[in-house]
Design an enzyme around this catalytic site. Sequence first.
Site, PDB file in Angstrom:
ATOM      1  N   GLU A  97       0.848  -1.190   0.000  1.00  0.00           N
ATOM      2  CA  GLU A  97       0.000   0.000   0.000  1.00  0.00           C
ATOM      3  C   GLU A  97       0.887   1.244   0.000  1.00  0.00           C
ATOM      4  OE1 GLU A  97      -2.228   1.328   3.413  1.00  0.00           O
ATOM      5  OE2 GLU A  97      -1.046   0.064   4.767  1.00  0.00           O
ATOM      6  N   LEU A  99       1.670   4.924   1.303  1.00  0.00           N
ATOM      7  CA  LEU A  99       1.396   5.815   2.424  1.00  0.00           C
ATOM      8  C   LEU A  99       2.128   7.128   2.187  1.00  0.00           C
ATOM      9  CD1 LEU A  99       1.838   3.298   5.399  1.00  0.00           C
ATOM     10  CD2 LEU A  99      -0.310   4.161   4.447  1.00  0.00           C
ATOM     11  N   ASP A 199      15.577  -3.636  12.311  1.00  0.00           N
ATOM     12  CA  ASP A 199      16.455  -2.754  11.527  1.00  0.00           C
ATOM     13  C   ASP A 199      15.997  -1.312  11.723  1.00  0.00           C
ATOM     14  OD1 ASP A 199      18.469  -1.942   9.834  1.00  0.00           O
ATOM     15  OD2 ASP A 199      17.497  -2.614   7.991  1.00  0.00           O
TER      16      ASP A 199
END
Length: 295
Positions: A97, A99, A199
């Site tokens: 998606e 954003l 990370d």
Amino acid sequence: MKSSSTALTLPILQQHLGTGVAIARIDAASGGCINQTSTVTLADGSRYFLKVNQASLLEMFAAEADGLNAIRASASLRAPESLGYGVQGQQAYLLLEYLPLQNHGDQRQAGTQLAALHRHTAAQHGWFRSNTIGASPQRNTQTPDWVQFWQQERLGFQLERARRNGYPPRSYEQGLRLKESIGALFTDYQPVASLLHGDLWGGNLAYLPDGSPVVYDPAVYYGDRETDLAMTELFGGFGVDFYAAYNAAWALDSGYAVRKTLYNLYHILNHFNLFGSGYGEQAARMTEKVLAEIG
């Protein structure tokens, strides 16, 4: 960074979104140096984020999708939804998606939500699959013993890669000495196996227009929550509000001040293995620092 072509992108979108999709434009997206990334805008105005790399790296994308799903399932920090991954022609891909992200937002919320992520725990350290840290393999063999996990799956794994990549013999021997000694840092501290981003440097945290935080590019596993906090300090980008909020939600142990150097050594050794040069000297200094603390 170069954007994906319509000839590659359209079949990917059709497979996951339906045959009726029509692409209005494809724009190269910034960030990262491993994958080819694009923002794809459809004729109806909807947007998607696409990562592409060589077909042999499909498992890297599969592991990333699993990591994003794990973070999303925790209902803590926001992460992009994985919409699908696979191989198209000679390319592996991950469709996410889109954003609308920005660099600044609510760091207090980020700290509080990171603590909430870490409240999700497992019986063992590690994960059900291996994944990657940057472009390097990251082993996640599950074990209830955190010291053993860090010795074998993290520090030892990177040390052996470093030795093959030209890490100086004296530095390598000091690394082995540290590997065998780290139990001394855990005599009064037994971490639970927390769900980790894995990370979490400043480049993997951004914010939506309303200020709410979003994390991405994870290297998920279960382990000591201090490892995530340590990495936030490695390259900067996290402010006092972030740490104050995290500690208010779940205070860190006093021994974190020493252990954070051990945890960040893993990432610096990984940077040496990926990029060489001065990272080897930095890793050697960090090793000496932790050994001096152990005594």
